[in-house]
Motif scaffolding. Structure first.
Motif, PDB file in Angstrom:
ATOM      1  N   ILE A   1      37.320   2.682 -63.122  1.00  0.00           N
ATOM      2  CA  ILE A   1      37.132   1.981 -64.396  1.00  0.00           C
ATOM      3  C   ILE A   1      35.845   2.450 -65.050  1.00  0.00           C
ATOM      4  O   ILE A   1      35.837   2.897 -66.180  1.00  0.00           O
ATOM      5  N   VAL A   2      34.735   2.344 -64.312  1.00  0.00           N
ATOM      6  CA  VAL A   2      33.437   2.751 -64.827  1.00  0.00           C
ATOM      7  C   VAL A   2      32.563   3.161 -63.646  1.00  0.00           C
ATOM      8  O   VAL A   2      32.691   2.627 -62.552  1.00  0.00           O
ATOM      9  N   LYS A   3      31.696   4.131 -63.888  1.00  0.00           N
ATOM     10  CA  LYS A   3      30.765   4.587 -62.860  1.00  0.00           C
ATOM     11  C   LYS A   3      29.429   4.855 -63.534  1.00  0.00           C
ATOM     12  O   LYS A   3      29.379   5.458 -64.610  1.00  0.00           O
ATOM     13  N   GLY A   4      28.351   4.403 -62.891  1.00  0.00           N
ATOM     14  CA  GLY A   4      27.039   4.649 -63.458  1.00  0.00           C
ATOM     15  C   GLY A   4      25.930   4.118 -62.587  1.00  0.00           C
ATOM     16  O   GLY A   4      26.158   3.402 -61.615  1.00  0.00           O
ATOM     17  N   ARG A   5      24.704   4.469 -62.958  1.00  0.00           N
ATOM     18  CA  ARG A   5      23.506   4.026 -62.247  1.00  0.00           C
ATOM     19  C   ARG A   5      23.114   2.647 -62.783  1.00  0.00           C
ATOM     20  O   ARG A   5      23.074   2.422 -63.989  1.00  0.00           O
ATOM     21  N   VAL A   6      22.811   1.734 -61.867  1.00  0.00           N
ATOM     22  CA  VAL A   6      22.405   0.376 -62.235  1.00  0.00           C
ATOM     23  C   VAL A   6      20.986   0.439 -62.787  1.00  0.00           C
ATOM     24  O   VAL A   6      20.061   0.841 -62.093  1.00  0.00           O
ATOM     25  N   ILE A   7      20.835   0.046 -64.064  1.00  0.00           N
ATOM     26  CA  ILE A   7      19.503   0.048 -64.668  1.00  0.00           C
ATOM     27  C   ILE A   7      19.000  -1.362 -64.986  1.00  0.00           C
ATOM     28  O   ILE A   7      17.811  -1.542 -65.229  1.00  0.00           O
ATOM     29  N   ASP A   8      19.901  -2.369 -64.949  1.00  0.00           N
ATOM     30  CA  ASP A   8      19.473  -3.740 -65.200  1.00  0.00           C
ATOM     31  C   ASP A   8      20.523  -4.703 -64.666  1.00  0.00           C
ATOM     32  O   ASP A   8      21.728  -4.439 -64.751  1.00  0.00           O
ATOM     33  N   ILE A   9      20.049  -5.810 -64.107  1.00  0.00           N
ATOM     34  CA  ILE A   9      20.930  -6.901 -63.666  1.00  0.00           C
ATOM     35  C   ILE A   9      20.368  -8.174 -64.281  1.00  0.00           C
ATOM     36  O   ILE A   9      19.230  -8.553 -64.008  1.00  0.00           O
ATOM     37  N   ASN A  10      21.160  -8.822 -65.161  1.00  0.00           N
ATOM     38  CA  ASN A  10      20.719 -10.103 -65.705  1.00  0.00           C
ATOM     39  C   ASN A  10      21.763 -11.161 -65.380  1.00  0.00           C
ATOM     40  O   ASN A  10      22.680 -10.915 -64.607  1.00  0.00           O
TER      41      ASN A  10
ATOM     42  N   LEU B   1      24.225 -12.452 -67.028  1.00  0.00           N
ATOM     43  CA  LEU B   1      25.594 -12.289 -67.510  1.00  0.00           C
ATOM     44  C   LEU B   1      26.169 -10.910 -67.223  1.00  0.00           C
ATOM     45  O   LEU B   1      27.351 -10.783 -66.924  1.00  0.00           O
ATOM     46  N   TYR B   2      25.355  -9.883 -67.341  1.00  0.00           N
ATOM     47  CA  TYR B   2      25.844  -8.510 -67.243  1.00  0.00           C
ATOM     48  C   TYR B   2      25.002  -7.695 -66.282  1.00  0.00           C
ATOM     49  O   TYR B   2      23.817  -7.951 -66.091  1.00  0.00           O
ATOM     50  N   THR B   3      25.644  -6.668 -65.732  1.00  0.00           N
ATOM     51  CA  THR B   3      24.933  -5.600 -65.038  1.00  0.00           C
ATOM     52  C   THR B   3      25.049  -4.382 -65.929  1.00  0.00           C
ATOM     53  O   THR B   3      26.150  -3.998 -66.336  1.00  0.00           O
ATOM     54  N   THR B   4      23.918  -3.772 -66.262  1.00  0.00           N
ATOM     55  CA  THR B   4      23.908  -2.636 -67.172  1.00  0.00           C
ATOM     56  C   THR B   4      23.915  -1.351 -66.360  1.00  0.00           C
ATOM     57  O   THR B   4      23.077  -1.158 -65.471  1.00  0.00           O
ATOM     58  N   LEU B   5      24.873  -0.485 -66.682  1.00  0.00           N
ATOM     59  CA  LEU B   5      25.018   0.804 -66.011  1.00  0.00           C
ATOM     60  C   LEU B   5      24.765   1.912 -67.016  1.00  0.00           C
ATOM     61  O   LEU B   5      25.148   1.811 -68.178  1.00  0.00           O
ATOM     62  N   GLU B   6      24.151   2.983 -66.546  1.00  0.00           N
ATOM     63  CA  GLU B   6      23.991   4.185 -67.353  1.00  0.00           C
ATOM     64  C   GLU B   6      24.950   5.211 -66.789  1.00  0.00           C
ATOM     65  O   GLU B   6      24.813   5.640 -65.636  1.00  0.00           O
ATOM     66  N   GLU B   7      25.948   5.575 -67.601  1.00  0.00           N
ATOM     67  CA  GLU B   7      26.941   6.546 -67.143  1.00  0.00           C
ATOM     68  C   GLU B   7      26.303   7.919 -67.056  1.00  0.00           C
ATOM     69  O   GLU B   7      25.479   8.299 -67.888  1.00  0.00           O
ATOM     70  N   ALA B   8      26.701   8.675 -66.068  1.00  0.00           N
ATOM     71  CA  ALA B   8      26.194  10.037 -65.907  1.00  0.00           C
ATOM     72  C   ALA B   8      27.030  10.990 -66.741  1.00  0.00           C
ATOM     73  O   ALA B   8      28.243  10.841 -66.856  1.00  0.00           O
ATOM     74  N   SER B   9      26.379  11.975 -67.346  1.00  0.00           N
ATOM     75  CA  SER B   9      27.092  12.990 -68.106  1.00  0.00           C
ATOM     76  C   SER B   9      26.427  14.333 -67.870  1.00  0.00           C
ATOM     77  O   SER B   9      25.338  14.427 -67.308  1.00  0.00           O
ATOM     78  N   GLU B  10      27.085  15.388 -68.297  1.00  0.00           N
ATOM     79  CA  GLU B  10      26.553  16.736 -68.086  1.00  0.00           C
ATOM     80  C   GLU B  10      25.271  16.967 -68.878  1.00  0.00           C
ATOM     81  O   GLU B  10      24.402  17.735 -68.483  1.00  0.00           O
TER      82      GLU B  10
END
Length: 193
Positions: A137-146, A148-157
């Protein structure tokens, strides 16, 4: 003069009778509650009943007796049980609607507390939410946890990816793959050498 004294004594007698009735209701409720609790305690000591069963049973019966006594006292003061039931059922209906309306927010808050206390992932970890049949569904580095949401930064080239906010409850509804942030840094460091 005698009529006034008679009227005054009648009023005091009615008030005194009402007070005695209220005291009698409360006394009977207290005695009944104590007898039931004592009986349940004896039952628990005689038979191997778990305390996890007896404790809520005692509390439930205690509140049932207290609630019944309070309704009887209020009826003695002229409050109708029908009015009480109508008010109580209306309050429960409004509370149920409000609870249903904010269920997703409460779910995300509870899941945030679980994420912070249990620690299935931390800041800097890479997480991937996986649907059934291995469909990511989604993959990324965890940059914030609050809350309501966990914020992920998706990796790209190109190095910078999109920022994705994932509701916290989703982490407990889907399969989660996790790579610790320290493991990824070690892997990246080894591949660059």
């Amino acid at each position: 003069m005698n009529d006034q004294i008679l009227l005054l004594s009648q009023e005091w007698r009615d008030q005194l009778l009402l007070g005695l009735q209220v005291l009698l209701i409360l006394l009977v409720a207290y005695i009944l509650q104590r007898l039931v609790v004592r009986g349940l305690t004896r039952l628990g000591s005689r038979y191997p009943l778990p305390p996890e069963l007896l404790l809520p049973l005692r509390g439930g019966i205690r509140w049932f007796i207290i609630g019944g006594a309070m309704i009887m006292v209020l009826e003695r003061f002229g409050v109708s049980a029908t009015v009480l039931w109508t008010a109580f059922s209306g309050f429960v209906a409004v509370a149920a609607i409000a609870f249903f309306a904010i269920w997703s927010v409460l779910s995300n808050l509870l899941c945030a507390v679980l994420i912070m206390t249990v620690g299935p992932f931390r800041l800097g970890d890479v997480v991937e939410l996986v649907e059934s049949f291995e469909k990511p569904i989604v993959k990324g580095r965890v940059i914030d946890i609050n809350l309501l949401y966990t914020t992920l930064e998706e990796a790209s080239e190109s190095g910078t990816g999109a920022i994705v906010q994932v509701p916290n409850s989703l982490f407990f509804q889907k399969v989660v793959r996790r790579w610790r942030g320290t493991d990824i840094q070690t892997l990246n460091h080894n591949t660059h050498e």
